[in-house]
Enzyme design. Structure first.
Site, PDB file in Angstrom:
ATOM      1  N   HIS A   1      -7.604   0.814  -5.947  1.00  0.00           N
ATOM      2  CA  HIS A   1      -7.736  -0.071  -4.764  1.00  0.00           C
ATOM      3  C   HIS A   1      -8.464  -1.332  -5.249  1.00  0.00           C
ATOM      4  CE1 HIS A   1      -7.737  -1.331  -0.748  1.00  0.00           C
ATOM      5  NE2 HIS A   1      -8.592  -0.503  -0.193  1.00  0.00           N
TER       6      HIS A   1
ATOM      7  N   GLN B   1     -10.141  -4.046  -2.867  1.00  0.00           N
ATOM      8  CA  GLN B   1     -11.379  -3.578  -2.243  1.00  0.00           C
ATOM      9  C   GLN B   1     -12.570  -3.878  -3.158  1.00  0.00           C
ATOM     10  OE1 GLN B   1     -11.957  -1.648   0.840  1.00  0.00           O
ATOM     11  NE2 GLN B   1     -14.013  -2.289   0.284  1.00  0.00           N
TER      12      GLN B   1
ATOM     13  N   ARG C   1     -13.294  -8.564   2.356  1.00  0.00           N
ATOM     14  CA  ARG C   1     -11.906  -8.286   1.973  1.00  0.00           C
ATOM     15  C   ARG C   1     -11.070  -9.542   2.199  1.00  0.00           C
ATOM     16  NH1 ARG C   1      -9.980  -3.183   2.191  1.00  0.00           N
ATOM     17  NH2 ARG C   1      -8.173  -4.158   1.213  1.00  0.00           N
TER      18      ARG C   1
ATOM     19  N   ARG D   1       0.875  -1.182   0.000  1.00  0.00           N
ATOM     20  CA  ARG D   1       0.000   0.000   0.000  1.00  0.00           C
ATOM     21  C   ARG D   1       0.904   1.221   0.000  1.00  0.00           C
ATOM     22  NH1 ARG D   1      -5.049   1.371   3.860  1.00  0.00           N
ATOM     23  NH2 ARG D   1      -5.963   0.102   2.221  1.00  0.00           N
TER      24      ARG D   1
ATOM     25  N   CYS E   1     -16.423   1.552   1.725  1.00  0.00           N
ATOM     26  CA  CYS E   1     -15.190   0.759   1.857  1.00  0.00           C
ATOM     27  C   CYS E   1     -14.607   0.842   3.261  1.00  0.00           C
ATOM     28  CB  CYS E   1     -14.171   1.199   0.817  1.00  0.00           C
ATOM     29  SG  CYS E   1     -13.749   2.946   0.934  1.00  0.00           S
TER      30      CYS E   1
ATOM     31  N   ASP F   1     -17.371   6.570   0.099  1.00  0.00           N
ATOM     32  CA  ASP F   1     -15.963   6.597   0.514  1.00  0.00           C
ATOM     33  C   ASP F   1     -15.723   7.997   1.097  1.00  0.00           C
ATOM     34  OD1 ASP F   1     -13.264   6.123   0.917  1.00  0.00           O
ATOM     35  OD2 ASP F   1     -12.712   6.141  -1.208  1.00  0.00           O
TER      36      ASP F   1
HETATM   37  N1   CP Z   1     -11.006  -0.227   3.117  1.00  0.00           N
HETATM   38  C1   CP Z   1      -9.706  -0.280   3.460  1.00  0.00           C
HETATM   39  O1   CP Z   1      -8.811  -0.489   2.639  1.00  0.00           O
HETATM   40  O2   CP Z   1      -9.485  -0.099   4.789  1.00  0.00           O
HETATM   41  P1   CP Z   1      -8.058   0.150   5.453  1.00  0.00           P
HETATM   42  O3   CP Z   1      -7.585   1.489   4.956  1.00  0.00           O
HETATM   43  O4   CP Z   1      -8.313   0.159   6.936  1.00  0.00           O
HETATM   44  O5   CP Z   1      -7.143  -0.936   5.045  1.00  0.00           O
HETATM   45  N1  NVA Z   2     -10.104   6.616  -0.867  1.00  0.00           N
HETATM   46  C1  NVA Z   2      -9.666   6.169   0.425  1.00  0.00           C
HETATM   47  C2  NVA Z   2      -9.885   4.695   0.573  1.00  0.00           C
HETATM   48  C3  NVA Z   2      -9.539   4.152   1.930  1.00  0.00           C
HETATM   49  C4  NVA Z   2      -9.698   2.658   1.999  1.00  0.00           C
HETATM   50  C5  NVA Z   2      -8.202   6.529   0.611  1.00  0.00           C
HETATM   51  O1  NVA Z   2      -7.436   6.367  -0.345  1.00  0.00           O
HETATM   52  O2  NVA Z   2      -7.822   6.968   1.688  1.00  0.00           O
END
Ligand code: CP
Ligand code: NVA
Length: 306
Positions: free
Chosen positions: A134, A137, A293, A107, A265, A225
């Site tokens: 993502h 997700q 997930r 990530r 999400c 989101d």
């Molecule tokens: N939805 C999601 O990716 O959550 P986190 O940021 O907690 O991993």
């Molecule tokens: N759009 C959000 C998603 C978090 C899971 C971010 O990138 O922070």
């Protein structure tokens, strides 16, 4: 190679509909076994490195649990240690990690860093979120939609909010599955231009509108989101103003069909992009979605690390 188009899971568009369907089918088949702690340990000894340059609850825990359920183990590494592209080049990190572990989940900010890592690594690389995408997700989200509503085919998924990594990932999903994606966003918050062009080329069914009410028509799924994604914190106050009128609340949902489900999400900023009443209301499937997930990603790992 377990998936036709490469050893990695970097984006949904990278993979064929058939392979994406295989992931969903495996996730569905393994879910009850995993819940009953009866999943055979098909991947003993495999080590997954989980590299994080941004915070996480769901992604971290679900990947670490998933690889253990397959009989393997994981390492949690923050990018503060690695300094991807700063302390050490993406190339060298990829080469070194490939000597130690059997898979890398990452990530970070730039999609190019994830793509670069995958290019130079000899082990599978999985995208655990970038500023652009993502994908894991949305695979879990499709699983959730199919559990609640049956096949995603011919459904309409309506996202209310930012044209961000989730909106971009939904567009890539609409390139591979025959459903309609609708995004209601304020002007200036549209999805990535290149992804929109590819969606056009692929004949994806999508609509971008600035009117959340109009977007509700025919919705099977309402998707939320945050308005300010990780890394955009400095824009937080401006975004709060710009997204006025884009809250998912009972008023917005007043006329949608009762069978329509609400997904988010997570993490949610309750009271900003979504109200408590909707998050905790009868349409909400957000915690099923969070659980999925785990099941979707376990299937991705199982196929990539076979
Ligand atoms: N939805 C999601 O990716 O959550 P986190 O940021 O907690 O991993
Ligand atoms: N759009 C959000 C998603 C978090 C899971 C971010 O990138 O922070």
């Amino acid at each position: 190679m377990a998936l036709k188009n490469g050893k990695d899971f970097l984006s949904i568009e990278q993979h064929t509909t058939e392979d994406l369907r295989r992931i969903l089918d495996l996730a569905k088949a393994q879910k009850p076994l995993a819940r009953a702690h009866k999943l055979p340990p098909s991947h003993p000894g495999r080590v997954l490195a989980c590299v994080f340059a941004k915070p996480s609850l769901r992604t971290r825990v679900s990947f670490e649990v998933a690889i253990r359920q397959l009989g393997g183990t994981s390492l949690y590494i923050t990018d503060q240690e690695i300094g991807l592209g700063k302390r050490e080049s993406v190339h060298d990190v990829a080469k070194v990690l490939s000597r130690f572990v059997d898979g890398i989940m990452i990530r970070t900010f730039k999609q190019a860093d994830v793509d670069g890592l995958a290019r130079h690594a000899t082990v599978p690389v999985v995208n655990g979120l970038t500023d652009l995408l993502h994908p894991c997700q949305v695979m879990g989200d499709i699983l959730t939609i199919e559990e609640h509503l049956g096949s995603v085919e011919n459904k309409t998924v309506v996202m209310v909010g930012d044209g961000n990594n989730l909106a971009n990932s939904w567009l890539t999903a609409a390139m591979r599955f025959p459903f309609t994606f609708v995004l209601a966003c304020p002007r200036g918050y549209e999805p990535d231009e290149r992804i929109l062009q590819e969606a056009d080329r692929a004949g994806a069914s999508y609509v971008i509108t600035n009117d959340p009410r109009e977007a509700m028509q025919g919705a099977h799924v309402i998707y939320g989101d945050v308005w300010t994604s990780m890394g955009q914190e400095a824009e937080g106050q401006k975004r709060l103003r710009d997204f006025t009128g884009f809250q998912i609340n009972d008023d917005l949902l007043a006329d949608v069909d009762p069978s329509c489900i609400v997904l988010h999400c997570l993490p949610a900023h309750r009271g900003e992009e979504i109200t408590d009443a909707v998050m905790d209301g009868p349409r909400s499937a957000v915690f099923d979605q969070a659980e999925n997930r785990l099941h979707a990603q376990r299937a991705i790992l199982a196929l990539l690390m076979a």
